[in-house]
Design a protein around this motif. Sequence first.
Motif, short mmCIF file in Angstrom:
data_model
loop_
_atom_site.label_atom_id
_atom_site.label_comp_id
_atom_site.label_asym_id
_atom_site.label_seq_id
_atom_site.Cartn_x
_atom_site.Cartn_y
_atom_site.Cartn_z
N VAL A 82 -4.45 39.51 -28.05
CA VAL A 82 -5.71 39.40 -27.32
C VAL A 82 -5.98 37.96 -26.91
O VAL A 82 -6.32 37.67 -25.76
N VAL A 83 -5.81 37.03 -27.85
CA VAL A 83 -6.18 35.64 -27.63
C VAL A 83 -5.19 34.90 -26.72
O VAL A 83 -5.62 34.15 -25.83
N LEU A 84 -3.90 35.10 -26.91
CA LEU A 84 -2.91 34.34 -26.13
C LEU A 84 -3.02 34.57 -24.62
O LEU A 84 -2.99 33.61 -23.85
N PRO A 85 -3.16 35.81 -24.15
CA PRO A 85 -3.32 35.98 -22.70
C PRO A 85 -4.55 35.26 -22.15
O PRO A 85 -4.52 34.69 -21.06
N LYS A 86 -5.64 35.25 -22.93
CA LYS A 86 -6.85 34.55 -22.50
C LYS A 86 -6.61 33.04 -22.48
O LYS A 86 -7.09 32.34 -21.58
N LEU A 87 -5.90 32.55 -23.46
CA LEU A 87 -5.58 31.12 -23.52
C LEU A 87 -4.71 30.71 -22.34
O LEU A 87 -4.96 29.70 -21.69
N VAL A 88 -3.70 31.51 -22.04
CA VAL A 88 -2.82 31.23 -20.89
C VAL A 88 -3.62 31.24 -19.59
O VAL A 88 -3.47 30.35 -18.75
N GLN A 89 -4.48 32.23 -19.41
CA GLN A 89 -5.29 32.31 -18.21
C GLN A 89 -6.19 31.08 -18.05
O GLN A 89 -6.29 30.50 -16.98
N ARG A 90 -6.81 30.68 -19.15
CA ARG A 90 -7.69 29.50 -19.09
C ARG A 90 -6.91 28.24 -18.78
O ARG A 90 -7.37 27.39 -18.00
N LYS A 92 -4.15 28.08 -17.02
CA LYS A 92 -3.81 28.16 -15.60
C LYS A 92 -4.99 27.74 -14.74
O LYS A 92 -4.83 27.02 -13.76
N GLU A 93 -6.19 28.18 -15.12
CA GLU A 93 -7.39 27.80 -14.37
C GLU A 93 -7.60 26.29 -14.42
O GLU A 93 -7.90 25.66 -13.40
N LEU A 94 -7.44 25.71 -15.59
CA LEU A 94 -7.63 24.26 -15.74
C LEU A 94 -6.58 23.48 -14.96
O LEU A 94 -6.88 22.45 -14.36
N MET A 95 -5.35 23.97 -14.97
CA MET A 95 -4.27 23.29 -14.24
C MET A 95 -4.53 23.36 -12.74
O MET A 95 -4.30 22.39 -12.02
N THR A 96 -4.99 24.49 -12.26
CA THR A 96 -5.31 24.65 -10.84
C THR A 96 -6.48 23.75 -10.47
O THR A 96 -6.46 23.08 -9.43
N TRP A 97 -7.49 23.68 -11.33
CA TRP A 97 -8.66 22.85 -11.07
C TRP A 97 -8.26 21.37 -11.02
O TRP A 97 -8.70 20.64 -10.16
N ASN A 98 -7.39 20.94 -11.93
CA ASN A 98 -6.96 19.54 -11.94
C ASN A 98 -6.15 19.19 -10.70
O ASN A 98 -6.22 18.06 -10.21
#
Length: 101
Positions: A82-90, A92-98
């Motif tokens: 449950v946690v790892l997919p959410k961590l990966v998604q977050r 990815k969002e941070l990397m895209t934002w940066n």
Amino acid sequence: GVLKADVVLFGEALPTGAMMKATKAVMASTVVLVVGSSLNVAPANMLPTMVKYRPFGKLVVLNLDTSGKEQADLFLQGEATVVLPKLVQRMKELMTWNKSK
């Protein structure tokens, strides 16, 4: 012949050179993510905290129980599935934002 998983079971010796290779990998890392470990079995339990010797090194621990909470810079509690997919998604969002900055 006997089929054996490519893992080291409790009481078995680590393969030759495994600790040195793992130590080098940790010392070359900024973040170490530990998933599903009690961090109680030596000598492997020493590896994750080595990252703290690096400038800005961080230890992230994800467990069902509170094992590793005291050593972690960031502790996540829950099921890895449950946690790892959410961590990966977050991440990815941070990397895209940066990249957009």
